[in-house]
Design a protein around this motif. Structure first.
Motif, mmCIF file in Angstrom:
data_model
loop_
_atom_site.group_PDB
_atom_site.id
_atom_site.type_symbol
_atom_site.label_atom_id
_atom_site.label_comp_id
_atom_site.label_asym_id
_atom_site.label_seq_id
_atom_site.Cartn_x
_atom_site.Cartn_y
_atom_site.Cartn_z
ATOM 1 N N UNK A 1 -23.909 21.731 -24.794
ATOM 2 C CA UNK A 1 -25.166 22.169 -24.186
ATOM 3 C C UNK A 1 -24.962 23.200 -23.080
ATOM 4 N N UNK A 2 -23.754 23.284 -22.530
ATOM 5 C CA UNK A 2 -23.443 24.201 -21.434
ATOM 6 C C UNK A 2 -22.187 24.996 -21.796
ATOM 7 N N UNK A 3 -22.343 26.085 -22.548
ATOM 8 C CA UNK A 3 -21.182 26.813 -23.066
ATOM 9 C C UNK A 3 -20.294 27.461 -21.996
ATOM 10 N N UNK A 4 -20.783 27.587 -20.778
ATOM 11 C CA UNK A 4 -19.944 28.157 -19.718
ATOM 12 C C UNK A 4 -18.994 27.108 -19.126
ATOM 13 N N UNK A 5 -19.097 25.861 -19.574
ATOM 14 C CA UNK A 5 -18.203 24.789 -19.150
ATOM 15 C C UNK A 5 -17.264 24.458 -20.304
ATOM 16 N N UNK A 6 -16.078 23.962 -19.972
ATOM 17 C CA UNK A 6 -15.173 23.407 -20.974
ATOM 18 C C UNK A 6 -14.512 22.172 -20.384
ATOM 19 N N UNK A 7 -13.729 21.482 -21.192
ATOM 20 C CA UNK A 7 -13.137 20.217 -20.757
ATOM 21 C C UNK A 7 -12.204 20.399 -19.561
ATOM 22 N N UNK A 8 -11.561 21.541 -19.456
ATOM 23 C CA UNK A 8 -10.644 21.785 -18.347
ATOM 24 C C UNK A 8 -11.419 21.921 -17.033
ATOM 25 N N UNK A 9 -12.492 22.665 -17.095
ATOM 26 C CA UNK A 9 -13.311 22.868 -15.908
ATOM 27 C C UNK A 9 -13.930 21.544 -15.448
ATOM 28 N N UNK A 10 -14.405 20.737 -16.387
ATOM 29 C CA UNK A 10 -14.994 19.438 -16.044
ATOM 30 C C UNK A 10 -13.963 18.551 -15.365
ATOM 31 N N UNK A 11 -12.776 18.457 -15.937
ATOM 32 C CA UNK A 11 -11.745 17.589 -15.358
ATOM 33 C C UNK A 11 -11.282 18.092 -13.994
ATOM 34 N N UNK A 12 -11.144 19.406 -13.842
ATOM 35 C CA UNK A 12 -10.738 19.944 -12.539
ATOM 36 C C UNK A 12 -11.781 19.643 -11.477
ATOM 37 N N UNK A 13 -13.044 19.840 -11.794
ATOM 38 C CA UNK A 13 -14.115 19.564 -10.838
ATOM 39 C C UNK A 13 -14.158 18.073 -10.512
ATOM 40 N N UNK A 14 -14.006 17.233 -11.528
ATOM 41 C CA UNK A 14 -14.065 15.785 -11.309
ATOM 42 C C UNK A 14 -12.924 15.310 -10.410
ATOM 43 N N UNK A 15 -11.722 15.775 -10.674
ATOM 44 C CA UNK A 15 -10.572 15.348 -9.860
ATOM 45 C C UNK A 15 -10.690 15.892 -8.445
ATOM 46 N N UNK A 16 -11.029 17.175 -8.320
ATOM 47 C CA UNK A 16 -11.172 17.773 -6.991
ATOM 48 C C UNK A 16 -12.289 17.090 -6.201
ATOM 49 N N UNK A 17 -13.418 16.827 -6.856
ATOM 50 C CA UNK A 17 -14.527 16.144 -6.189
ATOM 51 C C UNK A 17 -14.155 14.745 -5.747
ATOM 52 N N UNK A 18 -13.441 14.022 -6.585
ATOM 53 C CA UNK A 18 -12.999 12.678 -6.236
ATOM 54 C C UNK A 18 -12.089 12.713 -5.011
ATOM 55 N N UNK A 19 -11.114 13.614 -5.010
ATOM 56 C CA UNK A 19 -10.188 13.707 -3.876
ATOM 57 C C UNK A 19 -10.917 14.077 -2.589
ATOM 58 N N UNK A 20 -11.859 14.998 -2.678
ATOM 59 C CA UNK A 20 -12.611 15.392 -1.486
ATOM 60 C C UNK A 20 -13.456 14.233 -0.976
ATOM 61 N N UNK A 21 -14.068 13.463 -1.883
ATOM 62 C CA UNK A 21 -14.871 12.304 -1.471
ATOM 63 C C UNK A 21 -14.011 11.240 -0.801
ATOM 64 N N UNK A 22 -12.751 11.164 -1.189
ATOM 65 C CA UNK A 22 -11.838 10.169 -0.611
ATOM 66 C C UNK A 22 -11.179 10.669 0.672
ATOM 67 N N UNK A 23 -11.608 11.831 1.160
ATOM 68 C CA UNK A 23 -11.156 12.315 2.452
ATOM 69 C C UNK A 23 -9.999 13.286 2.429
ATOM 70 N N UNK A 24 -9.518 13.673 1.249
ATOM 71 C CA UNK A 24 -8.436 14.645 1.182
ATOM 72 C C UNK A 24 -9.013 16.023 1.463
ATOM 73 N N UNK A 25 -8.521 16.668 2.497
ATOM 74 C CA UNK A 25 -9.039 17.982 2.873
ATOM 75 C C UNK A 25 -7.940 19.024 2.728
ATOM 76 N N UNK A 26 -8.238 20.029 1.923
ATOM 77 C CA UNK A 26 -7.298 21.102 1.654
ATOM 78 C C UNK A 26 -8.115 22.319 1.232
#
Length: 83
Positions: free
Chosen positions: A40-65
């Motif tokens: 439904x969103x051709x500008x996204x792919x599985x790599x982009x989804x996983x990168x955003x999910x992992x980065x978002x999770x780390x940021x929510x857990x307080x990792x700042x970089x």
């Protein structure tokens, strides 16, 4: 069920970034939801989804970089930050 494509997507990665591949098993319902989202969103792919999910999770857990923040925001909003 369609398998994930593990080929590298060069549009997601900065050329100076190191790329580390890994395999992971996903529950069928998660893989199905991700596949439907990508269809439904051709500008996204599985790599982009996983990168955003992992980065978002780390940021929510307080990792700042700064590089992590750039990766997260860049992938969320299709931006390419150059130094």
């Amino acid at each position: 069920m369609q398998e994930l494509n593990y080929d590298e997507n060069s549009t997601v990665f900065n050329y100076k970034d190191e790329v580390i591949s890994f395999k992971c098993e996903l529950q069928e319902n998660l893989q199905k939801a991700m596949r439907e989202f990508v269809e439904e969103h051709p500008n996204w792919d599985q790599y982009r989804i996983l990168q955003v999910a992992i980065a978002g999770f780390l940021m929510q857990k307080g990792f700042q970089n700064r590089d992590l923040t750039r990766l997260y925001i860049g992938n969320m909003f299709s931006m390419n930050f150059k130094d």
